[in-house]
Design an enzyme around this catalytic site. Structure first.
Site: not given
Ligand SMILES: *[C@@H]1O[C@H](CO)[C@@H](O)[C@H](O)[C@H]1NC(C)=O
Ligand SMILES: *[C@@H]1O[C@H](CO)[C@@H](O)[C@H](O)[C@H]1NC(C)=O
Ligand SMILES: *[C@@H]1O[C@H](CO)[C@@H](O)[C@H](O)[C@H]1NC(C)=O
Ligand SMILES: *[C@@H]1O[C@H](CO)[C@@H](O)[C@H](O)[C@H]1NC(C)=O
Ligand SMILES: *[C@@H]1O[C@H](CO)[C@@H](O)[C@H](O)[C@H]1NC(C)=O
Length: 606
Positions: A196, A241, A243, A263
């Site tokens: 899951d 992702e 880095g 970011d």
């Protein structure tokens, strides 16, 4: 400001050329060879200015402006709708679709609108269970359907759901650019709960993010890459992702670019932070596979014009995709002429789109003096050199040509100063504003004379004291020594007596390890650097070293802390005869990290 704290993930598709799934012939360095993105992709994206609130009118007016302002003619081709375009749930057959309140004409019509302008169309999605968005309701991502009451949350269904997501692309036919981000994903990386992936501790059904998945995220991108290939459509695939798990090592086999860092943030300090992370990775870039330094803040009125020039110069010469993140034009805003002129600079765009596809690399940093030099080869036997002023004041800076292995330059172009010069020997001096960059194109240059090799002093012959300890490294790491001295600190040192033939200052290669990645600190103070001091007879030189890691910080032997970097620096204090050399981190208590970089050795030039 929470949305600024939102890591994001980017994928994109482009339609232009034929598509094939051939990997490179070199089995050690597999490369996706889809014939696409042979130069870095360029375009515009909603996120940096509009965050996760795009709309049809925003996209229409900015796309039209891309054409009207002459940006399209300079290569800005793709218009990407970032987070916020989706509905919270998939439709009954599992397909994701757009919110028709904000995109009343629908995505097929938007696609036609953009194509009629000669532009490419991109949409954002992700490789997780949830879109990259703050706020409620959460938007379902590509991996599964957590909101469907009786959904089968098995791995198989998860993959089937990704195929459902692919259905959207096929429906759109002409859709050619897909931009993917993940909002907060740790469990969306996590595959630890075997049946899951929609597992969550959170009340809202979704996982928390911790950036420390127990399984590499690469499998998701492998699957997405395969799914994109199976469409037989020409698709540029951009991986992000942030880095985590050193994607430069695996993403080139799967996509055309990959985000290298967390970011970008709307503040100048984000630029040195990102560059310090890029240092060990520049050699991974090349035609069809690029380091993505994140979307541009040029034109968002968060940087000064010289800072915007620095930002644009470095993104261009490091061969990052150039994706405008400013409002070019909407009902309330339009981009300033000064910022627009930066984005339109033909020379700088030319360095980014150069056919050689070589990313510039880090050459020298003068830590206390606050400036540094990067350089890279261009086609036509040219070279681009950037001298960045890290200080808060305007001044003149001098490029010593030997620092880029050049003796004499036939023709030199100083881009932002608008100066050209010929027959420049030894050095070039130019004016630079606070946080600005002297960007130089060199042609018809002659190489500097070879210098004799430095004498290497291994850290194995240094004596650790105080906090400092010698650490044995995994086979083949901490090159060329196989061990290093860690925990250099205000009270931890490594010492050796070194005999010198002459007094004065000497050029030294400092071999170091630093993989203190500013991921969670990237919003605030993180720089990706560590300090180190080298004292010669008590004359102290402080250096601020960038990252050296070239392997996964999550799963590799040494976790990236045993990959050696070299920092070339002029060190004073030498006397003829015996010298007491002490490597440490003097004054480290004044920093935010009192431990210094790890020490591998010194190469001393005569
Ligand atoms: C899924 O449903 C949407 C909306 O009803 C429809 O447009 C689309 O064709 C369907 N896709 C498939 C593959 O059946
Ligand atoms: C569509 O977007 C609007 C504007 O953001 C929002 O108010 C609305 O709730 C969204 N529709 C759905 C069904 O989520
Ligand atoms: C990738 O796809 C395979 C085959 O469908 C599946 O077994 C595997 O779990 C998927 N991997 C990830 C990480 O989603
Ligand atoms: C330039 O570099 C060379 C070689 O490192 C050095 O000898 C010279 O002093 C430097 N000149 C200046 C002006 O920094
Ligand atoms: C390095 O030293 C400088 C000067 O003391 C300090 O401002 C900076 O925070 C230090 N860096 C780290 C990583 O602590």
């Amino acid at each position: 400001m929470l949305s600024l704290l939102t890591p994001k993930q980017t994928i994109l598709l482009v339609s232009l050329l034929s598509f094939s799934a051939n990997a490179s012939a070199n089995p050690l360095c597999p490369r996706l060879d889809n014939g696409l993105a042979l130069t870095p992709p360029m375009g515009w994206n909603t996120y940096n200015h509009y965050s996760c609130s795009p709309s049809e009118s925003i996209v229409h007016s900015n796309a039209q402006a891309l054409v009207d302002l002459g940006l399209q003619a300079q290569g800005y081709h793709f218009v990407t709708v970032d987070c916020g375009w989706t509905l919270p749930d998939r439709v009954a057959n599992g397909t994701m679709t757009w919110n028709s309140t904000i995109f009343p004409s629908g995505f097929p019509a938007l696609s036609t609108f953009l194509h009629n302008l000669g532009l490419g169309f991109g949409v954002y999605s992700d490789a997780g269970i949830q879109m990259c968005m703050t706020g409620t309701p959460a938007q379902v991502g590509s991996l599964c359907m957590p909101r469907a009451p009786n959904s089968d949350k098995s791995q198989a269904n998860r993959w089937q759901s990704t195929n459902s997501w692919m259905r959207l692309l096929l429906l759109l036919g002409e859709l050619i650019f897909l931009n993917v981000r993940i909002l907060f994903l740790s469990a969306s990386f996590e595959l630890t709960v075997p049946d899951d992936n929609c597992y969550s501790e959170a009340a809202a059904d979704y996982p928390n993010t911790d950036y420390s998945p127990t399984v590499s995220p690469s499998g998701r991108y492998q699957n997405m890459s395969s799914a994109l290939l199976s469409t037989k459509r020409p698709i540029v695939f951009q991986i992000c992702e942030w880095g985590v798990d050193f994607p430069s090592a695996w993403a080139p086999a799967l996509g055309n670019s990959w985000r290298v860092t967390n970011d970008i943030i709307p503040a100048y300090r984000t630029i040195p932070r990102i560059l310090n992370q890029v240092v060990p990775q520049t050699s991974f870039a090349g035609p069809g596979h690029w380091l993505d330094l994140d979307m541009l803040e040029v034109g968002n009125n968060v940087l000064t014009i010289p800072e915007e020039q620095t930002h644009f110069s470095f993104w261009a010469i490091l061969k990052s995709p150039l994706v405008i993140g400013a409002a070019l034009k909407d009902t309330t805003t339009s981009i300033s002429t000064e910022s627009l002129n930066i984005l339109l600079n033909k020379d700088v765009i030319g360095y980014n789109q150069d056919s050689l596809g070589v990313a510039a690399s880090f050459r020298r940093r003068w830590t206390e003096e606050g400036y540094e030099v990067w350089a890279g080869d261009l086609s036509g036997s040219r070279m681009v050199v950037a001298v960045a002023n890290l200080q808060d004041t305007a001044r003149s800076l001098t490029l010593n040509l030997t620092d880029v292995d050049v003796q004499k330059v036939g023709s030199l172009k100083d881009i932002w100063n608008g100066v050209t010069a010929s027959n420049v020997a030894t050095a070039y001096t130019g004016h630079v504003e606070a946080h600005g960059t002297i960007l130089l194109e060199l042609s018809s240059f002659t190489a500097a004379a070879a210098v004799s090799a430095p004498t290497f002093y291994s850290s194995a012959s240094f004596t650790p004291a105080g906090d400092a300890v010698r650490t044995t490294c995994s086979t083949g790491l901490c090159t060329p020594v196989g061990s290093k001295i860690s925990y250099l600190s205000p009270t931890g040192t490594a010492s050796l007596s070194i005999t010198a033939a002459s007094a004065g200052s000497k050029l030294v290669d400092v071999y170091f390890c630093n993989n203190d990645i500013a991921l969670s600190t990237s919003w605030l103070y993180g720089t990706n650097t560590r300090n180190m001091t080298i004292a010669v007879n008590n004359v102290v030189t402080r250096i601020e070293v960038p990252l050296s890691g070239k392997s996964s910080e999550l799963f590799s032997p040494g976790l990236g802390w045993q990959d050696t970097g070299i920092f070339k620096v002029l060190i004073g204090g030498w006397q003829e005869g015996a010298n007491t050399v002490v490597v440490g981190n003097q004054g480290g208590a004044a920093g935010y990290q009192s431990y210094g970089a790890d020490f591998v050795g010194l190469g001393i030039y005569s």
